[in-house]
Design a protein around this motif. Structure first.
Motif, PDB file in Angstrom:
ATOM      1  N   LEU A 199       0.676  -3.313   5.400  1.00 28.73           N
ATOM      2  CA  LEU A 199       0.942  -2.720   4.087  1.00 28.73           C
ATOM      3  C   LEU A 199       0.397  -3.563   2.939  1.00 28.73           C
ATOM      4  CD1 LEU A 199       4.493  -1.300   4.668  1.00 28.73           C
ATOM      5  CD2 LEU A 199       2.441  -0.030   4.099  1.00 28.73           C
TER       6      LEU A 199
ATOM      7  N   PRO B 195       9.112  -0.673   3.501  1.00 24.76           N
ATOM      8  CA  PRO B 195       8.957   0.762   3.744  1.00 24.76           C
ATOM      9  C   PRO B 195      10.317   1.358   4.135  1.00 24.76           C
ATOM     10  CG  PRO B 195       8.170  -0.475   5.632  1.00 24.76           C
ATOM     11  CD  PRO B 195       8.590  -1.483   4.595  1.00 24.76           C
TER      12      PRO B 195
ATOM     13  N   ILE C   6       7.605   3.362  -0.137  1.00 27.58           N
ATOM     14  CA  ILE C   6       7.293   1.944   0.041  1.00 27.58           C
ATOM     15  C   ILE C   6       7.524   1.239  -1.285  1.00 27.58           C
ATOM     16  CG2 ILE C   6       5.498   0.264   0.606  1.00 27.58           C
ATOM     17  CD1 ILE C   6       4.137   2.586   2.222  1.00 27.58           C
TER      18      ILE C   6
END
Length: 180
Positions: free
Chosen positions: A51, A153, A175
């Motif tokens: 991420l 998340p 997120i």
């Protein structure tokens, strides 16, 4: 040799496609986004590195020069492929006796005034959530602020058998990226 190249290309395509899917289907919210500007050292947990690509892409929209410290092995190849898509560079950290000259180069890089340098705090091999000294040393050497990034998340698959419990977000997830 040809199989390795084919495998490498397939995995790069899969990672990139999934990252695009996540970017298009997820709602990403930044908290304290304005604290990142040119010339910072940004640290994140290794388990959040998938991420982190989205966070770095967001920083790159500000036309920042971004360098990410990655491992010199095959895993670093995949990371480098993804971050080059949005203009970031990879600083490949070697093992063993080649480390000393690399650290000298890294110290020079950390002193560049307009560069955001990103590093996994507990990587590449852990232990989880125990930060190494590198990021803080780079911040001190380059006379830059250190910014920690936490990525949460709402729904993700966590690879529990890995030391970092690597998080792979699911589509249609919220997120939150918090900068400290």
């Amino acid at each position: 040799m040809q199989w390795q190249t084919m495998k490498h290309n397939i995995l790069n395509h899969l990672f990139g496609s999934y990252l695009k899917l996540i970017e298009r289907t997820c709602r990403i919210r930044f908290v304290n986004e304005n604290c990142v500007s040119f010339g910072h050292i940004v640290g994140f947990w290794h388990g959040d590195s998938f991420l982190m690509n989205l966070a770095l892409k967001n920083f790159a929209k500000r036309e920042a020069d971004i360098e990410v410290i990655v491992t010199a092995d095959e895993r670093g190849d995949y990371i480098e492929h993804q971050i080059k898509k949005f203009g970031a560079g990879a600083l490949r950290m070697p093992d063993g006796f080649r480390m000393k000259p690399f650290l000298k180069e890294l110290m020079r890089e950390s002193g560049k005034p307009n560069t955001i340098m990103a590093v996994s705090l507990d990587g590449p091999v852990g232990p989880r959530y125990e930060p190494k000294k590198l990021a803080f040393m780079l911040a001190e050497n380059g006379q830059k602020n250190f910014i920690g990034v936490r990525i949460e998340p709402s729904r993700a698959i966590h690879l529990r058998k890995r030391w970092d419990q690597y998080a792979i977000p699911l589509p249609f997830t919220s997120i939150t990226v918090t900068l400290h």
